[in-house]
Scaffold this motif. Sequence first.
Motif, PDB file in Angstrom:
ATOM      1  N   UNK A 161     -14.687  -8.602  17.198  1.00 52.65           N
ATOM      2  CA  UNK A 161     -13.261  -8.725  16.877  1.00 52.65           C
ATOM      3  C   UNK A 161     -12.754  -7.517  16.095  1.00 52.65           C
ATOM      4  N   UNK A 162     -13.661  -6.771  15.514  1.00 51.32           N
ATOM      5  CA  UNK A 162     -13.246  -5.698  14.612  1.00 51.32           C
ATOM      6  C   UNK A 162     -12.940  -4.429  15.399  1.00 51.32           C
ATOM      7  N   UNK A 163     -12.066  -3.566  14.837  1.00 46.92           N
ATOM      8  CA  UNK A 163     -11.802  -2.310  15.539  1.00 46.92           C
ATOM      9  C   UNK A 163     -13.024  -1.397  15.417  1.00 46.92           C
ATOM     10  N   UNK A 175      -7.682 -13.766  12.106  1.00 46.43           N
ATOM     11  CA  UNK A 175      -6.834 -13.945  13.294  1.00 46.43           C
ATOM     12  C   UNK A 175      -5.490 -13.234  13.190  1.00 46.43           C
ATOM     13  N   UNK A 176      -5.472 -12.078  12.545  1.00 44.86           N
ATOM     14  CA  UNK A 176      -4.241 -11.283  12.480  1.00 44.86           C
ATOM     15  C   UNK A 176      -4.649  -9.823  12.307  1.00 44.86           C
ATOM     16  N   UNK A 177      -3.695  -8.919  12.521  1.00 46.43           N
ATOM     17  CA  UNK A 177      -4.014  -7.504  12.369  1.00 46.43           C
ATOM     18  C   UNK A 177      -3.981  -7.127  10.884  1.00 46.43           C
ATOM     19  N   UNK A 178      -4.974  -6.365  10.483  1.00 51.10           N
ATOM     20  CA  UNK A 178      -5.059  -5.921   9.087  1.00 51.10           C
ATOM     21  C   UNK A 178      -4.122  -4.732   8.850  1.00 51.10           C
ATOM     22  N   UNK A 179      -3.886  -3.961   9.911  1.00 50.85           N
ATOM     23  CA  UNK A 179      -3.159  -2.692   9.765  1.00 50.85           C
ATOM     24  C   UNK A 179      -1.802  -2.868   9.085  1.00 50.85           C
ATOM     25  N   UNK A 180      -1.589  -2.146   8.045  1.00 46.12           N
ATOM     26  CA  UNK A 180      -0.300  -2.140   7.362  1.00 46.12           C
ATOM     27  C   UNK A 180       0.001  -3.404   6.574  1.00 46.12           C
ATOM     28  N   UNK A 181      -0.963  -4.291   6.451  1.00 47.67           N
ATOM     29  CA  UNK A 181      -0.716  -5.544   5.729  1.00 47.67           C
ATOM     30  C   UNK A 181      -1.125  -5.427   4.270  1.00 47.67           C
ATOM     31  N   UNK A 194     -11.994  -2.954   6.005  1.00 42.87           N
ATOM     32  CA  UNK A 194     -11.624  -1.643   6.558  1.00 42.87           C
ATOM     33  C   UNK A 194     -12.211  -1.408   7.947  1.00 42.87           C
ATOM     34  N   UNK A 195     -13.214  -2.200   8.327  1.00 45.73           N
ATOM     35  CA  UNK A 195     -13.689  -2.129   9.711  1.00 45.73           C
ATOM     36  C   UNK A 195     -12.761  -2.883  10.657  1.00 45.73           C
ATOM     37  N   UNK A 196     -11.935  -3.769  10.108  1.00 42.29           N
ATOM     38  CA  UNK A 196     -10.935  -4.458  10.933  1.00 42.29           C
ATOM     39  C   UNK A 196      -9.670  -3.610  11.093  1.00 42.29           C
ATOM     40  N   UNK A 197      -9.349  -2.804  10.093  1.00 42.99           N
ATOM     41  CA  UNK A 197      -8.132  -2.009  10.157  1.00 42.99           C
ATOM     42  C   UNK A 197      -7.827  -1.376   8.817  1.00 42.99           C
ATOM     43  N   UNK A 198      -6.585  -0.858   8.693  1.00 43.88           N
ATOM     44  CA  UNK A 198      -6.218  -0.172   7.458  1.00 43.88           C
ATOM     45  C   UNK A 198      -5.117  -0.953   6.757  1.00 43.88           C
ATOM     46  N   UNK A 240       7.168  -3.574   1.015  1.00 35.28           N
ATOM     47  CA  UNK A 240       7.565  -4.757   1.789  1.00 35.28           C
ATOM     48  C   UNK A 240       6.594  -5.044   2.935  1.00 35.28           C
ATOM     49  N   UNK A 241       5.335  -4.597   2.806  1.00 36.10           N
ATOM     50  CA  UNK A 241       4.380  -4.899   3.879  1.00 36.10           C
ATOM     51  C   UNK A 241       4.128  -6.400   3.913  1.00 36.10           C
ATOM     52  N   UNK A 242       3.958  -6.941   5.123  1.00 40.08           N
ATOM     53  CA  UNK A 242       3.710  -8.375   5.242  1.00 40.08           C
ATOM     54  C   UNK A 242       2.407  -8.768   4.546  1.00 40.08           C
ATOM     55  N   UNK A 243       2.416  -9.958   3.954  1.00 41.86           N
ATOM     56  CA  UNK A 243       1.269 -10.402   3.164  1.00 41.86           C
ATOM     57  C   UNK A 243       0.398 -11.344   3.985  1.00 41.86           C
ATOM     58  N   UNK A 244      -0.920 -11.199   3.862  1.00 42.42           N
ATOM     59  CA  UNK A 244      -1.848 -12.158   4.472  1.00 42.42           C
ATOM     60  C   UNK A 244      -2.992 -12.380   3.491  1.00 42.42           C
TER      61      UNK A 244
END
Lengths: 330, 186
Positions: free
Chosen positions: A43-45, B87-93, B116-120, B31-35
């Motif tokens: 699932x990870x990039x 179950x959501x994108x990490x990028x920009x969150x 950080x392996x999921x996104x930024x 104002x980045x979306x929070x998760x």
Amino acid sequence: MKHNDPQFNRFGNLHHFLTLDGLDKQTLTGILDAAENFTSVNDKSIKNVPLLRGKTVANLFFENSTRTRTAFELAAKRLSADILNIDLVSSSTKKGESLLDTLRVLESLQCDMFIVRHSDSGAAHFIAEHVASTINVVNGGDGQHSHPTQGMLDMFTIRRHKGDFENLRVVIIGDIKHSRVARSDISALRTLGVAEIRVVAPNTLIPEYVEELGVKVYSKLEIALKDADVIMGLRLQNERMNSATVPSMGEFFRTYGLTEDRLKLAKSDAIVMHPGPTNRGVEIAANVADGKQAVILEQVNYGIAVRMAVLSITMGHGEAVREAEMAVSS
Amino acid sequence: MTRYNTEQVGSWLQDMQQSLQHLITDTSGDDSPVAMIGIKTGGVDVGKHLHKSLDLHEPLGELNISFYRDDFSTVGLHPVVGPSQVPFSIDGRHIILVDDVLSTGRTVRAAMNEIFDYGRPSRITLAVLIQRTGHELPIRADIIGQAIDLSDNMHVSLDPSDMSITVSEPNRREPDRREATGEQGL
């Protein structure tokens, strides 16, 4: 039990992975559970995890196998290990170097794990007995004996689709006699406690005393398929034709090929498995291999997570063993 | 042995909720979306309580950090707690990372590596129910339910069934047991 089993070190940890025989239900379930966790890696990039960073895994392939080698290679890479692919089919053993000399060379290159594929039964056991105690050995298939990671990925695929093993009726079709996959599958299915294992093949492809493995033997496919939950095909090797154990490919397909009509005799939600590569029109009809009940490509995919689990479980105790041995010697 | 009952822990959780609410509504320009992501298993238990009251769009993420730990070569693979689920994108969150106990900081380091392996992410805020002594890394929580001073051998465990906390000093803690609790202050 564990004390006599060469797969376990003296601390009771699974140190080598050579066969599924003798592994208890808890050990097998532990591997399946760990594999379940590794599925989320996709699932990870960035699909690597740093678990085996700095470890070196050597693929020792004395027999050609692109699929298995690639699957192990990818599993090791996803775990951030360094991997060496050593093609021994066409190298030093041909020059007369003995197997033990080859092992000594690889040991001195500071490898941490050997994955062994060999056409002789027992080769992985032999290597495990003769390597330094810090090195882990994983059997990638030896002769007609065992293919334990294939067995585990088959169990993983079954569990993903069927949940519990207890009530399952599993049918294995084809060359049981020469198949290390069948042997590993039967061993694991029994340990995990399926309700019934049926094997079906011409007499020439059924090993003697197979009933002692706890399976029921059928000679007629139509009868064996009744109420099946899981159907496992096996690859019919070309050399079986040459050795006249089956009359012809066409004849085999007519009697034992898994066709759409025959598949209807099994339960409607039965899954169709095959270790690959499939011989379409020999063991299995093309429209069944590509049909909606087939999970053949899923097996390939799960093979990565299962091998990641096996690599990390067996390698996870290396340091502890080294420390314990240093404590003993000092 | 000290026990903090449901009510006490509940009031800490409420404090955390208020701080988080404040943080989310007043992000001063960000104002980045929070998760929210909880670290398995204790951080997920705490995260569920916080997530419920914060009205976030995304479901609670769950991290199994066992593949990112720094003690694999000595203790091997840790008890299996189920796969990570983000179950959501990490990028920009803006990620609110939740754990039950912060001690050495090693768990949080592992969790951040995995994130950080999921996104930024644009930002990570760390929220912990208990901050205990024993820092080994320069990692501090932004939001803390309760700080407790404890000697190294003391053991903090969260009971998710009633959200109570027990602080104990086991006479002889078996290594297996220590691993099995999953929150041995790492």
